[in-house]
Write a protein that holds these residues in place. Structure first.
Motif, PDB file in Angstrom:
ATOM      1  N   LYS A 372       0.865  -1.177   0.000  1.00 40.87           N
ATOM      2  CA  LYS A 372       0.000   0.000   0.000  1.00 40.87           C
ATOM      3  C   LYS A 372       0.899   1.223   0.000  1.00 40.87           C
ATOM      4  O   LYS A 372       1.914   1.255   0.721  1.00 40.87           O
ATOM      5  CB  LYS A 372      -0.915   0.033   1.229  1.00 40.87           C
ATOM      6  CG  LYS A 372      -1.825   1.259   1.229  1.00 40.87           C
ATOM      7  CD  LYS A 372      -2.734   1.316   2.443  1.00 40.87           C
ATOM      8  CE  LYS A 372      -3.565   2.609   2.385  1.00 40.87           C
ATOM      9  NZ  LYS A 372      -4.489   2.711   3.532  1.00 40.87           N
ATOM     10  N   PRO A 373       0.564   2.231  -0.824  1.00 42.45           N
ATOM     11  CA  PRO A 373       1.389   3.443  -0.834  1.00 42.45           C
ATOM     12  C   PRO A 373       1.484   4.047   0.563  1.00 42.45           C
ATOM     13  O   PRO A 373       0.493   4.138   1.289  1.00 42.45           O
ATOM     14  CB  PRO A 373       0.643   4.361  -1.811  1.00 42.45           C
ATOM     15  CG  PRO A 373      -0.116   3.439  -2.704  1.00 42.45           C
ATOM     16  CD  PRO A 373      -0.524   2.289  -1.846  1.00 42.45           C
ATOM     17  N   GLY A 374       2.718   4.452   0.948  1.00 36.64           N
ATOM     18  CA  GLY A 374       2.956   5.047   2.255  1.00 36.64           C
ATOM     19  C   GLY A 374       3.264   4.031   3.331  1.00 36.64           C
ATOM     20  O   GLY A 374       3.531   4.409   4.473  1.00 36.64           O
ATOM     21  N   TYR A 375       3.240   2.755   2.961  1.00 41.24           N
ATOM     22  CA  TYR A 375       3.512   1.687   3.915  1.00 41.24           C
ATOM     23  C   TYR A 375       4.660   0.830   3.378  1.00 41.24           C
ATOM     24  O   TYR A 375       4.855   0.717   2.167  1.00 41.24           O
ATOM     25  CB  TYR A 375       2.281   0.809   4.135  1.00 41.24           C
ATOM     26  CG  TYR A 375       1.165   1.499   4.907  1.00 41.24           C
ATOM     27  CD1 TYR A 375       0.972   1.237   6.256  1.00 41.24           C
ATOM     28  CD2 TYR A 375       0.324   2.406   4.267  1.00 41.24           C
ATOM     29  CE1 TYR A 375      -0.061   1.862   6.962  1.00 41.24           C
ATOM     30  CE2 TYR A 375      -0.693   3.039   4.956  1.00 41.24           C
ATOM     31  CZ  TYR A 375      -0.882   2.774   6.307  1.00 41.24           C
ATOM     32  OH  TYR A 375      -1.885   3.398   6.993  1.00 41.24           O
ATOM     33  N   GLU A 376       5.356   0.210   4.319  1.00 36.80           N
ATOM     34  CA  GLU A 376       6.414  -0.690   3.925  1.00 36.80           C
ATOM     35  C   GLU A 376       5.830  -2.012   3.440  1.00 36.80           C
ATOM     36  O   GLU A 376       4.915  -2.562   4.074  1.00 36.80           O
ATOM     37  CB  GLU A 376       7.383  -0.940   5.073  1.00 36.80           C
ATOM     38  CG  GLU A 376       8.611  -1.743   4.658  1.00 36.80           C
ATOM     39  CD  GLU A 376       9.713  -1.688   5.696  1.00 36.80           C
ATOM     40  OE1 GLU A 376       9.697  -2.553   6.588  1.00 36.80           O
ATOM     41  OE2 GLU A 376      10.565  -0.779   5.624  1.00 36.80           O
ATOM     42  N   THR A 377       6.334  -2.528   2.306  1.00 39.23           N
ATOM     43  CA  THR A 377       5.808  -3.757   1.715  1.00 39.23           C
ATOM     44  C   THR A 377       6.122  -4.957   2.603  1.00 39.23           C
ATOM     45  O   THR A 377       7.225  -5.097   3.131  1.00 39.23           O
ATOM     46  CB  THR A 377       6.403  -3.962   0.322  1.00 39.23           C
ATOM     47  OG1 THR A 377       6.011  -2.870  -0.520  1.00 39.23           O
ATOM     48  CG2 THR A 377       5.920  -5.264  -0.304  1.00 39.23           C
ATOM     49  N   PHE A 378       5.110  -5.824   2.754  1.00 39.38           N
ATOM     50  CA  PHE A 378       5.281  -7.073   3.499  1.00 39.38           C
ATOM     51  C   PHE A 378       5.499  -8.194   2.484  1.00 39.38           C
ATOM     52  O   PHE A 378       4.781  -8.294   1.476  1.00 39.38           O
ATOM     53  CB  PHE A 378       4.036  -7.360   4.341  1.00 39.38           C
ATOM     54  CG  PHE A 378       4.015  -8.738   4.950  1.00 39.38           C
ATOM     55  CD1 PHE A 378       4.709  -9.027   6.107  1.00 39.38           C
ATOM     56  CD2 PHE A 378       3.288  -9.767   4.342  1.00 39.38           C
ATOM     57  CE1 PHE A 378       4.690 -10.304   6.653  1.00 39.38           C
ATOM     58  CE2 PHE A 378       3.265 -11.043   4.890  1.00 39.38           C
ATOM     59  CZ  PHE A 378       3.969 -11.310   6.049  1.00 39.38           C
ATOM     60  N   SER A 379       6.497  -9.084   2.744  1.00 38.27           N
ATOM     61  CA  SER A 379       6.797 -10.183   1.840  1.00 38.27           C
ATOM     62  C   SER A 379       6.920 -11.472   2.631  1.00 38.27           C
ATOM     63  O   SER A 379       7.457 -11.490   3.751  1.00 38.27           O
ATOM     64  CB  SER A 379       8.102  -9.936   1.084  1.00 38.27           C
ATOM     65  OG  SER A 379       8.009  -8.775   0.291  1.00 38.27           O
ATOM     66  N   THR A 380       6.423 -12.575   2.034  1.00 39.86           N
ATOM     67  CA  THR A 380       6.576 -13.894   2.629  1.00 39.86           C
ATOM     68  C   THR A 380       6.412 -14.928   1.525  1.00 39.86           C
ATOM     69  O   THR A 380       6.071 -14.589   0.381  1.00 39.86           O
ATOM     70  CB  THR A 380       5.551 -14.139   3.758  1.00 39.86           C
ATOM     71  OG1 THR A 380       5.886 -15.361   4.430  1.00 39.86           O
ATOM     72  CG2 THR A 380       4.138 -14.238   3.193  1.00 39.86           C
ATOM     73  N   GLN A 381       6.664 -16.179   1.830  1.00 39.70           N
ATOM     74  CA  GLN A 381       6.466 -17.263   0.876  1.00 39.70           C
ATOM     75  C   GLN A 381       5.641 -18.350   1.535  1.00 39.70           C
ATOM     76  O   GLN A 381       5.876 -18.713   2.695  1.00 39.70           O
ATOM     77  CB  GLN A 381       7.804 -17.830   0.392  1.00 39.70           C
ATOM     78  CG  GLN A 381       7.657 -18.827  -0.753  1.00 39.70           C
ATOM     79  CD  GLN A 381       8.978 -19.384  -1.222  1.00 39.70           C
ATOM     80  OE1 GLN A 381       9.526 -20.291  -0.592  1.00 39.70           O
ATOM     81  NE2 GLN A 381       9.486 -18.850  -2.339  1.00 39.70           N
ATOM     82  N   LEU A 397       3.149  -1.627   8.244  1.00 40.24           N
ATOM     83  CA  LEU A 397       3.676  -0.509   9.024  1.00 40.24           C
ATOM     84  C   LEU A 397       3.957   0.670   8.107  1.00 40.24           C
ATOM     85  O   LEU A 397       4.392   0.498   6.958  1.00 40.24           O
ATOM     86  CB  LEU A 397       4.980  -0.921   9.712  1.00 40.24           C
ATOM     87  CG  LEU A 397       4.896  -2.115  10.682  1.00 40.24           C
ATOM     88  CD1 LEU A 397       6.285  -2.426  11.219  1.00 40.24           C
ATOM     89  CD2 LEU A 397       3.928  -1.844  11.817  1.00 40.24           C
ATOM     90  N   THR A 398       3.690   1.866   8.621  1.00 36.38           N
ATOM     91  CA  THR A 398       4.124   3.048   7.862  1.00 36.38           C
ATOM     92  C   THR A 398       5.637   3.048   7.814  1.00 36.38           C
ATOM     93  O   THR A 398       6.301   2.328   8.571  1.00 36.38           O
ATOM     94  CB  THR A 398       3.611   4.326   8.523  1.00 36.38           C
ATOM     95  OG1 THR A 398       4.224   4.450   9.816  1.00 36.38           O
ATOM     96  CG2 THR A 398       2.091   4.314   8.670  1.00 36.38           C
ATOM     97  N   PHE A 399       6.141   3.898   6.940  1.00 38.51           N
ATOM     98  CA  PHE A 399       7.607   3.941   6.836  1.00 38.51           C
ATOM     99  C   PHE A 399       8.239   4.328   8.157  1.00 38.51           C
ATOM    100  O   PHE A 399       9.267   3.775   8.558  1.00 38.51           O
ATOM    101  CB  PHE A 399       8.018   4.909   5.731  1.00 38.51           C
ATOM    102  CG  PHE A 399       7.653   4.447   4.357  1.00 38.51           C
ATOM    103  CD1 PHE A 399       7.938   3.150   3.956  1.00 38.51           C
ATOM    104  CD2 PHE A 399       7.016   5.280   3.458  1.00 38.51           C
ATOM    105  CE1 PHE A 399       7.608   2.702   2.684  1.00 38.51           C
ATOM    106  CE2 PHE A 399       6.671   4.847   2.195  1.00 38.51           C
ATOM    107  CZ  PHE A 399       6.962   3.555   1.800  1.00 38.51           C
ATOM    108  N   ALA A 400       7.630   5.281   8.858  1.00 38.53           N
ATOM    109  CA  ALA A 400       8.178   5.716  10.145  1.00 38.53           C
ATOM    110  C   ALA A 400       8.104   4.586  11.163  1.00 38.53           C
ATOM    111  O   ALA A 400       9.050   4.346  11.920  1.00 38.53           O
ATOM    112  CB  ALA A 400       7.424   6.946  10.648  1.00 38.53           C
ATOM    113  N   GLU A 401       6.955   3.846  11.179  1.00 39.32           N
ATOM    114  CA  GLU A 401       6.823   2.722  12.113  1.00 39.32           C
ATOM    115  C   GLU A 401       7.823   1.626  11.787  1.00 39.32           C
ATOM    116  O   GLU A 401       8.426   1.039  12.698  1.00 39.32           O
ATOM    117  CB  GLU A 401       5.395   2.167  12.039  1.00 39.32           C
ATOM    118  CG  GLU A 401       4.345   3.099  12.612  1.00 39.32           C
ATOM    119  CD  GLU A 401       2.936   2.590  12.369  1.00 39.32           C
ATOM    120  OE1 GLU A 401       2.036   2.939  13.159  1.00 39.32           O
ATOM    121  OE2 GLU A 401       2.727   1.852  11.378  1.00 39.32           O
TER     122      GLU A 401
END
Length: 555
Positions: A372-381, A397-401
């Protein structure tokens, strides 16, 4: 009277007896007298020549049949020498089989002299008779087109070459001296006749990838390793390696050809499926299978995430067939619990949907990303499994979080100092300054409400002499009241604000961080508020860590 005193008297002339006088003048010497005079003169000349002559011996190499002559001065030939005068002569020498030689020689005053002359032999007349006539002739590596040559005496390395013949090499010795010689050379064949038969007959024969005919056939094969291949429609090709010896005819054993396999072309959608023939691995689709003719073969196709398929095929010899197979996906259930609810879910790069939900995915490893724009991407497999429900739960999480979550509670500097994390985000405001009732309050310490907006690290202790001297080895903290302040564990003192700022920039450089303070010519002239490098704490930061506990209570 003495005889000398006698007077002189004239006397009458009386001629010698026998002489005659006359009036006809003087008489010439007789012939005998002249002859005697000439002989005497000649003898005198010979004696003079012999008295002044020098002995000259001309040594000729080789000496056989050499003829020697002198010109240019008086000389006398003896058995093996010449008597010559001290003068210049030309010595001429001829000998059968050698070049004529003429040498100018100056006779010296030595009584006996030797002159050695080495004759140069004439070239030999050499004729080469080589079979076959189209052969090439090499002498000492040089190609000669002519077969009749004039060669200077000496040894030559001869080579005769011709296609399909063995190279002939030999060392020849040329005598020269104009002697005519004939050298006969017959090259030996560099092939053998090889006879091939096959069952069935009529097989195409290839030698070193060149088509040469059909069986039965007799071939003149060059010596060496030859690659022979037999081909016939509806039969498997057969290849063999044959070592051919020159001039050794061979009848090769019967070549029996096996019926050709059937060819099954297997194509799947999607491709990359594993193919097994009678449970033996063969490869990935698309692929061609060679099947034993007139026999049933079990074909099995598998691919992760798809249902396996099996079938049997029987092909006639030399026939071909194509199988087009569409694989059905094998799905597993994955439930996603995602926050925020409008985050987008991707599986192996394909968009699956938005927010929480249940998805059917192929039973193969899925690289899941939630964005989501403004958030850090979550990745898993995750690998779906039929009959096994799995859940992926995440809160973006937001970038700051995210940045705050990666912060360590404690870090160590490159000089060994410990720094603790002060996370003020979410903290309540605090009152900075001093009340008028506080003792020692100064006029500029007015109270005001302050909120810190970002986290920071601060050293748990003052910078020590030991740590600062890594930066400035000559630093001296001095003495107070007779007590040294230079012990390694003591706080560093006698440091100006400029020097402290330079120490911070030096620490940043040691750890690859951007400098906080801007310097020109060794003087701090400003700072970069966006830098995350080392710096001195602000007044508000220092008062916050001095007055506020972790639970927010004022000290």
């Amino acid at each position: 009277m003495a005889a000398s005193d006698r007077p002189l008297k004239p006397a009458e002339f009386a001629p010698i007896s026998g002489s005659k006088t006359g009036s006809n003048g003087p008489k010439w010497p007789s012939t005998r007298t002249v002859a005697i005079a000439l002989v005497a003169a000649a003898l005198l000349g010979v004696l003079l020549f012999l008295f002044n002559a020098k002995s000259l011996k001309v040594i000729v190499q080789p000496a056989d049949s050499a003829t020697i002559s002198l010109s240019g001065g008086l000389h006398l030939a003896l058995s093996d020498r010449f008597l010559v005068l001290e003068s210049g002569y030309q010595v001429s020498i001829t000998s059968p089989g050698f070049y004529p030689t003429a040498i100018d020689y100056q006779v010296t005053e030595a009584a006996a002299q030797n002159l050695t002359v080495a004759l140069s032999p004439l070239p030999g007349e050499i004729t080469f008779a080589i079979t076959p006539p189209e052969s090439q002739l090499f002498l000492d590596g040089e190609l000669f087109e002519q077969r009749a040559l004039q060669l200077v005496p000496g040894d030559y390395q001869l080579e005769a070459r011709a296609d399909r013949y063995q190279t002939h090499s030999q060392l020849i010795s040329v005598i020269g001296r104009g002697i005519a010689e004939t050298i006969a050379i017959e090259l030996r064949p560099d092939w053998s006749d090889v006879t091939f038969t096959s069952k069935p007959e009529g097989a195409d024969v290839w030698v070193d990838e060149q088509f040469v005919g059909t069986t039965p056939i007799t071939l003149a094969l060059l010596a060496g390793e030859r690659l022979i291949r037999f081909e016939k429609v509806a039969y498997q090709s057969k290849q063999l390696s044959l070592s051919v010896e020159p001039e050794t005819d061979v009848i090769h054993p019967l070549v029996e050809l096996e019926p050709a396999n059937g060819v099954l072309q297997v194509i799947t959608e999607p491709d990359g499926a594993t193919v097994r023939v009678n449970q033996r691995y063969h490869g990935l689709t698309p692929t061609s299978l060679d099947l034993t003719p007139n026999q049933l073969s079990l074909i099995t196709i598998t691919k992760p995430g798809f249902k396996p398929q099996s079938f049997e095929r029987q092909l006639a010899p030399g026939t071909s067939r194509t199988e087009m197979i569409t694989l059905s996906p094998s799905l597993g259930t994955i439930e996603f619990e995602v926050s925020p609810s409008d985050a987008v879910i991707y599986g192996n790069g394909q968009r699956l949907g938005t927010g929480s939900g249940v998805y059917q995915l192929p039973e193969t490893a899925q690289d899941i990303t939630i964005e989501k724009p403004g958030y850090e991407t979550f990745s898993t497999q995750v690998t779906p499994r039929s009959g096994l429900e799995q859940t992926v739960t995440t809160r973006l999480l937001t970038f700051a979080e995210a940045r705050r979550a990666r912060l360590l509670p404690m870090v160590t500097t490159s000089v060994g100092g410990q720094m603790t994390l002060i996370d003020t985000v979410g903290s309540s405001e605090f009152m900075m300054g001093s009340s008028r009732r506080d003792s020692g309050r100064r006029a500029n310490e007015t109270q005001r409400t302050v909120r810190l907006s970002r986290a920071f690290y601060i050293a748990t202790t003052e910078t020590t002499n030991q740590q600062f001297r890594v930066f400035d080895t000559e630093h001296n903290s001095g003495v107070i009241a007779g007590t040294s302040l230079n012990r390694q564990s003591q706080p560093v003192v006698e440091v100006s604000w400029q020097r402290a700022a330079q120490f911070c920039n030096w620490l940043s450089a040691q750890e690859g961080l951007p400098p906080f303070y801007r310097e020109e010519g060794g003087i701090v002239i400003g700072f970069n508020p966006e830098s995350i490098g080392y710096r001195l704490p602000t007044e508000a930061e220092w008062e916050f860590v001095s007055r506020v506990h972790a639970d927010g209570i004022r000290r």
